[in-house]
Write a protein that holds these residues in place. Structure first.
Motif, PDB file in Angstrom:
ATOM      1  N   MET A  37       0.868  -1.175   0.000  1.00  0.00           N
ATOM      2  CA  MET A  37       0.000   0.000   0.000  1.00  0.00           C
ATOM      3  C   MET A  37       0.907   1.228   0.000  1.00  0.00           C
ATOM      4  O   MET A  37       2.016   1.199   0.557  1.00  0.00           O
ATOM      5  N   THR A  64      -3.792   0.944  -4.121  1.00  0.00           N
ATOM      6  CA  THR A  64      -4.660   1.812  -3.318  1.00  0.00           C
ATOM      7  C   THR A  64      -5.916   1.092  -2.860  1.00  0.00           C
ATOM      8  O   THR A  64      -6.719   1.648  -2.120  1.00  0.00           O
ATOM      9  N   ASP A  65      -6.084  -0.150  -3.316  1.00  0.00           N
ATOM     10  CA  ASP A  65      -7.286  -0.912  -3.014  1.00  0.00           C
ATOM     11  C   ASP A  65      -6.891  -2.288  -2.488  1.00  0.00           C
ATOM     12  O   ASP A  65      -6.023  -2.944  -3.053  1.00  0.00           O
ATOM     13  N   ASP A 179     -15.951   2.218   1.170  1.00  0.00           N
ATOM     14  CA  ASP A 179     -14.621   1.776   0.774  1.00  0.00           C
ATOM     15  C   ASP A 179     -13.611   2.183   1.835  1.00  0.00           C
ATOM     16  O   ASP A 179     -13.648   3.308   2.341  1.00  0.00           O
ATOM     17  N   ALA A 181     -10.645   3.119   1.836  1.00  0.00           N
ATOM     18  CA  ALA A 181      -9.862   4.326   1.547  1.00  0.00           C
ATOM     19  C   ALA A 181     -10.659   5.604   1.803  1.00  0.00           C
ATOM     20  O   ALA A 181     -10.079   6.687   1.954  1.00  0.00           O
ATOM     21  N   GLN A 182     -11.990   5.490   1.847  1.00  0.00           N
ATOM     22  CA  GLN A 182     -12.844   6.657   2.044  1.00  0.00           C
ATOM     23  C   GLN A 182     -13.202   6.914   3.505  1.00  0.00           C
ATOM     24  O   GLN A 182     -13.810   7.934   3.817  1.00  0.00           O
ATOM     25  N   GLU A 198      -3.268   1.975   7.356  1.00  0.00           N
ATOM     26  CA  GLU A 198      -2.660   2.621   6.188  1.00  0.00           C
ATOM     27  C   GLU A 198      -3.339   3.940   5.862  1.00  0.00           C
ATOM     28  O   GLU A 198      -2.686   4.949   5.590  1.00  0.00           O
ATOM     29  N   PHE A 199      -4.670   3.929   5.900  1.00  0.00           N
ATOM     30  CA  PHE A 199      -5.413   5.124   5.525  1.00  0.00           C
ATOM     31  C   PHE A 199      -5.404   6.173   6.634  1.00  0.00           C
ATOM     32  O   PHE A 199      -5.484   7.369   6.363  1.00  0.00           O
ATOM     33  N   GLU A 202      -2.045   7.852   5.991  1.00  0.00           N
ATOM     34  CA  GLU A 202      -2.086   8.726   4.819  1.00  0.00           C
ATOM     35  C   GLU A 202      -2.868   9.998   5.108  1.00  0.00           C
ATOM     36  O   GLU A 202      -2.510  11.082   4.623  1.00  0.00           O
TER      37      GLU A 202
END
Length: 270
Positions: A37, A64-65, A179, A181-182, A198-199, A202
């Motif tokens: 990632m 990213t997914d 999701d 990442a959201q 991870e997110f 970030e």
């Protein structure tokens, strides 16, 4: 006879340089594609530099997914990946009939419940919205976290619960899968969100905005993150190279980098 020998000699002279180049190219270095990632680049780049001196060229492939790295591994687009925990891998293997295996531990990354609107779990009110990751493994894990926080109850007979398996929701919370990442962005509207490591990194979510986190105990062992490969690749002649990569990750230097960049979000598991 002399003519034939002369012809053979010229042919041998032409082939020797090719053999030397071919031999050097094969033995002097090994390129290994590692799927990660994006947030983990800062951890892997020093490992990449270190192993290059040992003749191992790591090519980092960022994703990213969560659905991408295992698909790429199965299709041999990459050789290793480092993004998932054991539970995720086992669930993926079962669903996709793949043979991905662990070759080494990396970190424990407890799930965290974040909020920009409240400071404690007890401040969450009736009807508030909480967003959770929508991939099957982390969705179930997130619901167990909310249960541990005392906000809901789920059917414990279901190993990977979904919102349909919530058996008690006294506050009538609106639990919304999105999701992964959201999830950090969802904090603008939702009261709270469960965000993967991870997110969270970030998005630079500060620890002060975490109002609850997963406990590190026997129940969390399946959620230890790993370096993984295909079972067949683990068994082939290149597995010594993979072992060197795991060894290069599991060092005191990596522990320092994890502390520097993740500030306790990721905890060494080896």
């Amino acid at each position: 006879m002399k003519k034939s020998f002369k012809h053979f000699s010229w042919l041998l002279l032409l082939l020797i340089p090719l053999l030397i180049v071919s031999g050097c190219g094969k033995s002097s270095s090994k390129t290994v594609k590692v799927g990660i990632m994006g947030s983990d680049e800062k951890i892997w780049k020093p490992i990449q530099t270190k192993l290059k001196k040992e003749g191992i060229n790591i090519k980092l492939v960022t994703f990213t997914d969560y659905n991408q790295p295992n698909a790429a591994l199965t299709n041999h687009e990459i050789d290793l990946n480092s993004f998932q925990h054991t539970y995720f891998m086992n669930t993926w293997n079962k669903a996709h009939k793949t043979n991905i295996v662990s070759i080494g531990k990396t970190v424990r990354a407890p799930l965290r419940l974040y909020s920009k609107k409240v400071k404690t779990v007890s401040a969450i009110k009736k009807g508030d919205q909480i967003t959770i990751p929508n991939d099957s493994t982390n969705e179930g894990r997130a619901l167990h976290l909310l249960q541990s926080a005392g906000l809901i109850k789920v059917d414990n007979k279901v190993s990977l619960p979904t919102p349909k398996n919530i058996t008690e929701n006294k506050l009538k919370l609106k639990i919304t899968p999105v999701d992964a990442a959201q999830t950090p962005r969802s904090l603008k509207d939702a009261t709270a969100a469960i965000v993967n490591n991870e997110f969270a990194s970030e998005a630079k979510l500060p620890d002060s905005e975490c109002i609850y986190k997963e406990k590190l105990n026997k129940a969390s062992i399946p959620y230890i993150n790993i370096i993984a490969t295909n079972k067949a690749d683990k068994a082939d002649k290149n597995n010594k190279t993979y072992k060197k990569i795991v060894k290069a990750y599991q060092t005191a230097e990596t522990k320092k980098l994890l502390k520097k960049y993740y500030h306790g979000l990721s905890i060494p598991a080896w």
